[in-house]
Motif scaffolding. Structure first.
Motif, PDB file in Angstrom:
ATOM      1  N   LEU A  71       1.236   1.595  -3.712  1.00 27.58           N
ATOM      2  CA  LEU A  71      -0.020   2.110  -4.272  1.00 27.58           C
ATOM      3  C   LEU A  71      -0.182   3.593  -3.972  1.00 27.58           C
ATOM      4  O   LEU A  71      -0.737   4.343  -4.778  1.00 27.58           O
ATOM      5  CB  LEU A  71      -1.202   1.312  -3.701  1.00 27.58           C
ATOM      6  CG  LEU A  71      -1.324  -0.139  -4.174  1.00 27.58           C
ATOM      7  CD1 LEU A  71      -2.458  -0.847  -3.434  1.00 27.58           C
ATOM      8  CD2 LEU A  71      -1.554  -0.196  -5.674  1.00 27.58           C
ATOM      9  N   TRP A  72       0.319   4.006  -2.808  1.00 23.37           N
ATOM     10  CA  TRP A  72       0.276   5.428  -2.435  1.00 23.37           C
ATOM     11  C   TRP A  72       0.938   6.283  -3.515  1.00 23.37           C
ATOM     12  O   TRP A  72       0.429   7.334  -3.910  1.00 23.37           O
ATOM     13  CB  TRP A  72       0.988   5.591  -1.088  1.00 23.37           C
ATOM     14  CG  TRP A  72       1.200   6.998  -0.622  1.00 23.37           C
ATOM     15  CD1 TRP A  72       2.225   7.836  -0.978  1.00 23.37           C
ATOM     16  CD2 TRP A  72       0.397   7.740   0.295  1.00 23.37           C
ATOM     17  NE1 TRP A  72       2.107   9.040  -0.334  1.00 23.37           N
ATOM     18  CE2 TRP A  72       0.998   9.013   0.449  1.00 23.37           C
ATOM     19  CE3 TRP A  72      -0.767   7.446   1.008  1.00 23.37           C
ATOM     20  CZ2 TRP A  72       0.468   9.995   1.286  1.00 23.37           C
ATOM     21  CZ3 TRP A  72      -1.300   8.419   1.851  1.00 23.37           C
ATOM     22  CH2 TRP A  72      -0.697   9.670   1.978  1.00 23.37           C
ATOM     23  N   THR A  77      -0.678   7.512  -6.974  1.00 24.75           N
ATOM     24  CA  THR A  77      -1.636   8.617  -7.023  1.00 24.75           C
ATOM     25  C   THR A  77      -0.895   9.950  -7.101  1.00 24.75           C
ATOM     26  O   THR A  77       0.236  10.087  -6.608  1.00 24.75           O
ATOM     27  CB  THR A  77      -2.533   8.624  -5.775  1.00 24.75           C
ATOM     28  OG1 THR A  77      -1.739   8.936  -4.612  1.00 24.75           O
ATOM     29  CG2 THR A  77      -3.190   7.264  -5.570  1.00 24.75           C
ATOM     30  N   ASN A 102      -5.535   5.010   4.404  1.00 25.19           N
ATOM     31  CA  ASN A 102      -5.092   6.271   3.813  1.00 25.19           C
ATOM     32  C   ASN A 102      -5.065   6.209   2.289  1.00 25.19           C
ATOM     33  O   ASN A 102      -5.370   7.197   1.616  1.00 25.19           O
ATOM     34  CB  ASN A 102      -3.698   6.642   4.337  1.00 25.19           C
ATOM     35  CG  ASN A 102      -3.734   6.999   5.814  1.00 25.19           C
ATOM     36  OD1 ASN A 102      -4.766   7.380   6.353  1.00 25.19           O
ATOM     37  ND2 ASN A 102      -2.603   6.871   6.468  1.00 25.19           N
ATOM     38  N   TYR A 103      -4.681   5.056   1.756  1.00 27.21           N
ATOM     39  CA  TYR A 103      -4.716   4.915   0.300  1.00 27.21           C
ATOM     40  C   TYR A 103      -6.150   5.046  -0.217  1.00 27.21           C
ATOM     41  O   TYR A 103      -6.417   5.769  -1.181  1.00 27.21           O
ATOM     42  CB  TYR A 103      -4.126   3.576  -0.120  1.00 27.21           C
ATOM     43  CG  TYR A 103      -4.335   3.261  -1.584  1.00 27.21           C
ATOM     44  CD1 TYR A 103      -3.689   3.991  -2.570  1.00 27.21           C
ATOM     45  CD2 TYR A 103      -5.211   2.242  -1.980  1.00 27.21           C
ATOM     46  CE1 TYR A 103      -3.895   3.717  -3.917  1.00 27.21           C
ATOM     47  CE2 TYR A 103      -5.423   1.956  -3.324  1.00 27.21           C
ATOM     48  CZ  TYR A 103      -4.762   2.697  -4.281  1.00 27.21           C
ATOM     49  OH  TYR A 103      -4.977   2.428  -5.620  1.00 27.21           O
ATOM     50  N   GLY A 112      -0.329  11.326  -3.565  1.00 22.04           N
ATOM     51  CA  GLY A 112       0.716  10.577  -2.877  1.00 22.04           C
ATOM     52  C   GLY A 112       2.106  10.980  -3.322  1.00 22.04           C
ATOM     53  O   GLY A 112       3.044  11.041  -2.514  1.00 22.04           O
ATOM     54  N   PHE A 157       0.814  -1.216   0.000  1.00 16.76           N
ATOM     55  CA  PHE A 157       0.000   0.000   0.000  1.00 16.76           C
ATOM     56  C   PHE A 157       0.847   1.266   0.000  1.00 16.76           C
ATOM     57  O   PHE A 157       0.357   2.339  -0.348  1.00 16.76           O
ATOM     58  CB  PHE A 157      -0.981  -0.031   1.177  1.00 16.76           C
ATOM     59  CG  PHE A 157      -2.177  -0.900   0.916  1.00 16.76           C
ATOM     60  CD1 PHE A 157      -3.291  -0.390   0.278  1.00 16.76           C
ATOM     61  CD2 PHE A 157      -2.165  -2.245   1.253  1.00 16.76           C
ATOM     62  CE1 PHE A 157      -4.386  -1.194  -0.003  1.00 16.76           C
ATOM     63  CE2 PHE A 157      -3.247  -3.057   0.980  1.00 16.76           C
ATOM     64  CZ  PHE A 157      -4.368  -2.528   0.349  1.00 16.76           C
ATOM     65  N   THR A 158       2.121   1.130   0.352  1.00 17.29           N
ATOM     66  CA  THR A 158       3.041   2.256   0.174  1.00 17.29           C
ATOM     67  C   THR A 158       3.293   2.477  -1.316  1.00 17.29           C
ATOM     68  O   THR A 158       3.299   3.617  -1.796  1.00 17.29           O
ATOM     69  CB  THR A 158       4.380   1.983   0.898  1.00 17.29           C
ATOM     70  OG1 THR A 158       4.136   1.833   2.298  1.00 17.29           O
ATOM     71  CG2 THR A 158       5.344   3.144   0.683  1.00 17.29           C
TER      72      THR A 158
END
Length: 250
Positions: free
Chosen positions: A126-127, A130, A190-191, A133, A123-124
């Motif tokens: 994936l952050w 964006t 958060n994501y 992000g 998920f880092t």
């Protein structure tokens, strides 16, 4: 003669599936759900709030194991968001965040760092897919980086303290597993928050220093609740958390 392969598999299943009676797990899920109705406690200096239900989530994984704990948290949070719709900031999928918390805390308490680190790392990444992000690089480095470090310490060292008859050591282990659980949950939530709520990058850059403080406090709450239960429940025949290993007879 006992088959060592079967014994090893059984030990592995107990490690991740736990041995707690389903009725106890159901009661904990009910506690999580009802706790969402309790008023939140303001955190001076951070602007955030602390909910008792938040502290119960990682404890589900620590007490019952990653899989039963995750199921327990999922049921409790899903019912809780129906009872208290104001907590469902991501709609009906909000319960996924709490489920991740219990899952990761459960793995850490069972000396498994691979799954927690993989979840936070995924998920880092994936952050950074964006636009928001990419403008808030500091947040994942500080927040998720601390989650990975604490998770490794918890799985490789802290989890061993749960198997010792030392309340202080067990408290440290609970804190470590809970912090990793909260950070993994934050990585997921958060994501999704970026995708759904579109929180701007400048807010995330400020939260990079606020979030670790809040999660530290949340983990302390889990520790305060968890220590007496981890010590006291086995005395009345309700065994929760990792138990001391039994030595094989010669």
């Amino acid at each position: 003669m006992t088959n060592p392969v079967v014994t090893g598999r059984e030990a592995g299943l107990k490690k991740y599936l736990g041995t707690t009676h389903p009725a106890v797990i159901a009661v904990w899920a009910a506690l999580i759900a009802v706790a969402n109705l309790l008023p939140s406690i303001p955190l001076i200096g951070t602007g955030g709030t602390f909910s008792v239900s938040a502290a119960l989530l990682p404890l589900a994984g620590i007490f019952f194991g990653p899989i039963p704990g995750a199921v327990c948290a999922a049921i409790g949070q899903f019912i809780g968001q129906i009872l208290a719709p104001h907590i469902a900031w991501l709609g009906m999928g909000t319960f996924i965040i709490g489920t991740t918390n219990a899952l990761v805390a459960g793995f850490i308490s069972r000396k498994n760092w691979v799954a927690p680190v993989a979840i936070i790392a995924l998920f880092t990444l994936l952050w950074f897919t964006t636009a928001i992000g990419q403008q808030a690089v500091l947040f994942p480095i500080v927040v998720y980086g601390s989650g990975i470090v604490i998770g490794l310490v918890g799985a490789l060292w802290g989890a061993r303290l749960l198997e010792k008859d030392n309340p202080v050591g067990r408290g440290v282990a609970i804190w470590l597993a809970s912090y990793a659980g909260f950070m993994a949950a934050a990585a997921v939530g958060n994501y999704l928050g970026i995708l759904v709520v579109k929180i701007p990058a400048k807010v995330w850059n400020v939260l990079a220093f606020v979030t670790p403080v809040e999660r530290t406090i949340f983990s302390l709450g889990a520790m305060i609740i968890g220590i007496p239960l981890l010590v006291g429940l086995p005395k009345i025949g309700i065994f929760v958390g990792p138990q001391p290993k039994e030595e094989d007879d010669d």
